[in-house]
Design a protein around this motif. Structure first.
Motif, PDB file in Angstrom:
ATOM      1  N   ASP A  27       0.746  -1.153   0.256  1.00 37.42           N
ATOM      2  CA  ASP A  27       0.325  -0.189   0.199  1.00 37.42           C
ATOM      3  C   ASP A  27       1.206   1.202  -0.119  1.00 37.42           C
ATOM      4  OD1 ASP A  27      -1.202  -2.342   1.356  1.00 37.42           O
ATOM      5  OD2 ASP A  27      -3.087  -0.865   0.993  1.00 37.42           O
ATOM      6  N   TYR A  42       3.391   1.627  -3.501  1.00 38.03           N
ATOM      7  CA  TYR A  42       2.563   1.878  -3.880  1.00 38.03           C
ATOM      8  C   TYR A  42       1.594   3.494  -3.917  1.00 38.03           C
ATOM      9  CZ  TYR A  42      -1.412   0.922  -7.509  1.00 38.03           C
ATOM     10  OH  TYR A  42      -2.147   1.052  -9.278  1.00 38.03           O
ATOM     11  N   ASP A  43       1.224   4.305  -3.374  1.00 42.39           N
ATOM     12  CA  ASP A  43       1.690   5.761  -2.932  1.00 42.39           C
ATOM     13  C   ASP A  43       3.222   6.870  -3.102  1.00 42.39           C
ATOM     14  OD1 ASP A  43      -1.054   5.369  -2.236  1.00 42.39           O
ATOM     15  OD2 ASP A  43      -0.474   5.411   0.074  1.00 42.39           O
ATOM     16  N   LYS A  45       2.712   5.525  -8.009  1.00 39.87           N
ATOM     17  CA  LYS A  45       1.711   6.680  -8.462  1.00 39.87           C
ATOM     18  C   LYS A  45       2.309   7.920  -8.200  1.00 39.87           C
ATOM     19  CE  LYS A  45      -2.177   5.073  -5.239  1.00 39.87           C
ATOM     20  NZ  LYS A  45      -2.886   5.541  -4.296  1.00 39.87           N
ATOM     21  N   ALA A  62      -6.609   8.011 -11.168  1.00 40.47           N
ATOM     22  CA  ALA A  62      -6.980   6.734 -10.995  1.00 40.47           C
ATOM     23  C   ALA A  62      -8.101   5.494 -11.576  1.00 40.47           C
ATOM     24  CB  ALA A  62      -8.188   7.094  -9.305  1.00 40.47           C
ATOM     25  N   THR A 108      -4.460   0.285 -10.855  1.00 39.52           N
ATOM     26  CA  THR A 108      -5.583  -0.678  -9.484  1.00 39.52           C
ATOM     27  C   THR A 108      -5.676  -0.127  -8.431  1.00 39.52           C
ATOM     28  OG1 THR A 108      -5.823  -3.295  -9.656  1.00 39.52           O
ATOM     29  CG2 THR A 108      -3.819  -2.233  -9.560  1.00 39.52           C
ATOM     30  N   ASP A 109      -6.213  -0.900  -7.402  1.00 39.21           N
ATOM     31  CA  ASP A 109      -6.212  -0.356  -6.372  1.00 39.21           C
ATOM     32  C   ASP A 109      -5.274  -1.465  -5.270  1.00 39.21           C
ATOM     33  OD1 ASP A 109      -6.505   0.635  -3.085  1.00 39.21           O
ATOM     34  OD2 ASP A 109      -8.209   1.284  -3.080  1.00 39.21           O
ATOM     35  N   ALA A 139      -6.243  -2.603  -1.994  1.00 40.81           N
ATOM     36  CA  ALA A 139      -7.460  -3.063  -2.162  1.00 40.81           C
ATOM     37  C   ALA A 139      -7.690  -4.296  -2.155  1.00 40.81           C
ATOM     38  CB  ALA A 139      -8.776  -2.514  -2.368  1.00 40.81           C
ATOM     39  N   ASP A 140      -6.918  -4.619  -3.959  1.00 41.02           N
ATOM     40  CA  ASP A 140      -7.311  -5.831  -4.233  1.00 41.02           C
ATOM     41  C   ASP A 140      -6.227  -7.147  -2.818  1.00 41.02           C
ATOM     42  OD1 ASP A 140      -8.140  -4.483  -7.002  1.00 41.02           O
ATOM     43  OD2 ASP A 140      -5.698  -4.518  -8.059  1.00 41.02           O
TER      44      ASP A 140
END
Length: 570
Positions: free
Chosen positions: A183, A186-187, A191, A223, A227-228, A231-232
């Motif tokens: 998580d 990724y941020d 991103k 967004a 993909t998130d 959450a995946d």
């Protein structure tokens, strides 16, 4: 060098990815070193990862010597150190990142197919000799295992340097406990360089081009184009097709492999390299294990020379004696953070003396003999747990290889998370920690298990490497005692006489009892486990994971730690 910027590479669905190509000024075909990933080929190492760059240049000056560093990028080879030796270096921005448009979906089957097609593209250029090698760190190592599983015809060899290979067990759900690493990663690292972020992504100092493509997308469009990831992962708490599609297919990997892992990479950069060496079907495979921080050794003279000798043999057919080297090359670690190089024939080491140290809760001790009397140690299930220690060692002892524990455990609730930490203490009581892959205060070894995921795979499990299926939850009956076999990741340490070895059984992540540290590309302070934390309240829900855990020892509950002791330590 000849440099071609932003070369188009069309995928099977029409999406055009972008690659930078560095190659010799020669008309003859040359082998290719390729990377495909999300960190933006136009983002210089020094600018994108300044704290890591400064530490590398300070501690390993050879990494920045003999090159202008103009084309140094994060976790990929420096073309100035490879092109003069007759290699083409190709860097591809993965779909949806850097200057490649599309939807971001890390490690997905779509990405792996893209990588396959990029290998085939590079292997069929008129400047290519038809042999493509893959070489890179972390992300650029992990997806090597994946794409090698697809067997691209022009793929000739891989060198995954500190990269996981099992998306579930190595990083997403260690021991079945969800890690929040992906998580935050990724941020911070994906991103920020997504295709379409415009000027906020910066400009490539070599080309003046926007690092993240010429299109400017608004927040909603960005967004929608990714993909998130967190959450995946949260939606797939068991090992299912989602994780399987993002992991290696060992039986399909048949190209030569040089797998390089880090003793201090317990969160992501250790287990997969060992598993890859042991389980890949290739008949030509080698394991190299080292220490130090995650990124520098790859760029040092040691790392570059090792990589080149491997690729010279399999991409150039040079008769350089590579096959005569031992299958396993170890940098044997000492308590003063120095290393001694040694070759071995197999993993685990053939000379291993598997040694059980039994826990005794009555005296918080570890000893060779199992205690006759039953005892127990109870602790808050989200707390620091209980620790069991040997007396001071009477002789120097080398521990090298995989570890395991069998613990008899009960819980006041229907589940319990166990965090196992192997610790070593000096005669003065100071804990021995090391510069790990990321955290400067990394303990000797760690393992994890969620008690409801205790079911073992009978075919893959061994006494020294329990292999859990993670395909279902089997809740505990509160108060009932269960035998749990727990994998502890490999380690290497020569422990001097007078030092103590301890096993801490915790209910939460290890925390180094000293100062923390920080890296510019990570969200959290480094407090002992780096960014690999298990602190998602949605995963460790109140009422289930916040009761009391009890470790039972002695009598019918002979809990023990299994150590790989190597006779004749230096």
């Amino acid at each position: 060098m000849r440099i071609e910027w932003d070369v188009p590479v069309e995928m099977d669905d029409g999406v055009v990815l972008r690659a930078d190509v560095f190659r010799p000024v020669t008309d003859g075909p040359v082998p290719v070193i390729m990377t495909y990933g999300p960190y933006a080929k136009g983002l210089p190492f020094e600018r994108g990862y300044p704290s890591a760059w400064k530490a590398m240049a300070r501690d390993h000056p050879d990494t920045v010597a003999g090159t202008s560093n103009t084309y140094q990028n994060w976790e990929v080879v420096d073309p100035e150190k490879w092109v003069p030796d007759g290699y083409a270096c190709v860097r591809v921005d993965s779909r949806g990142t850097g200057r490649s448009p599309g939807r971001v979906d890390p490690f997905s089957p779509r990405e792996t197919r893209d990588f396959h097609d990029c290998v085939e593209w590079a292997g069929t250029r008129d400047w290519s000799n038809g042999r493509v090698g893959l070489n890179g760190i972390s992300y650029y190592a992990m997806n090597q295992w994946q794409v090698a599983s697809l067997r691209p015809p022009h793929l000739a060899a891989i060198c995954p340097w500190e990269g996981a290979s099992d998306f579930y067990r190595d990083g997403s759900y260690q021991g079945g406990i969800r890690s929040t690493f992906w998580d935050n990663w990724y941020d911070m690292q994906v991103k920020t360089v997504q295709y379409g972020v415009g000027e906020t992504g910066g400009r490539d100092p070599n080309t003046g081009l926007l690092i993240c493509g010429d299109d400017l997308l608004d927040a909603a469009e960005l967004a929608a184009n990714r993909t998130d990831l967190g959450a995946d992962i949260a939606a797939h708490p068991f090992y299912d097709s989602y994780h399987r599609d993002r992991s290696a297919d060992w039986d399909a990997i048949d190209v030569p492999v040089l797998s390089c892992g880090n003793w201090g990479g317990q969160g992501l950069h250790l287990r997969g390299n060992v598993e890859g060496f042991v389980r890949a079907a290739s008949g030509a495979k080698w394991l190299e294990m080292h220490g130090h921080a995650h990124w520098p050794l790859f760029y040092t003279d040691y790392g570059v020379d090792l990589q080149k000798r491997f690729f010279d043999r399999y991409l150039k057919d040079e008769a350089n004696g590579w096959e005569d080297r031992p299958a396993v090359q170890l940098q044997v670690r000492h308590v003063d953070a120095t290393f001694t190089e040694r070759g071995e024939d197999a993993w685990p080491l053939p000379s291993t003396r598997w040694t059980k140290l039994h826990l005794d809760a009555a005296g918080s001790s570890l000893a060779a003999g199992a205690p006759d009397a039953a005892a127990s140690a109870e602790f808050a299930a989200l707390g620091d747990g209980a620790e069991f220690s040997t007396p001071p060692l009477t002789e120097e002892t080398e521990i090298t290889g995989p570890l395991a524990a069998r613990l008899y455990v009960s819980s006041s609730t229907t589940d319990a998370d166990l965090f196992l930490v192997v610790r070593v203490y000096s005669p003065t009581g100071d804990e021995v920690v090391f510069q790990g892959a990321l955290d400067p205060h990394t303990p000797v070894a760690q393992g994890w298990l969620r008690a409801s995921r205790r079911r073992l795979d009978p075919e893959l499990s061994t006494a020294h490497r329990p292999y859990h299926l993670h395909d279902r939850a089997e809740p505990l009956e509160p108060g009932e005692v269960y035998a749990l076999d727990i994998e502890i990741l490999p380690t290497c340490l020569v422990v001097p006489a007078g030092y103590r070895i301890a096993l801490q059984v915790r209910g939460r992540d290890y925390v180094y009892p000293g100062p923390s540290a920080r890296l510019s590309n990570l969200k959290n302070d480094l407090t002992g486990c780096g960014p690999f934390l298990h602190n998602d309240d949605r995963d460790r829900v109140a009422g289930t994971y916040d009761g009391h855990t009890t470790v039972h020892t002695g009598g019918d509950h002979a809990s023990y730690l299994l150590l790989p002791v190597i006779p004749g330590a230096e």
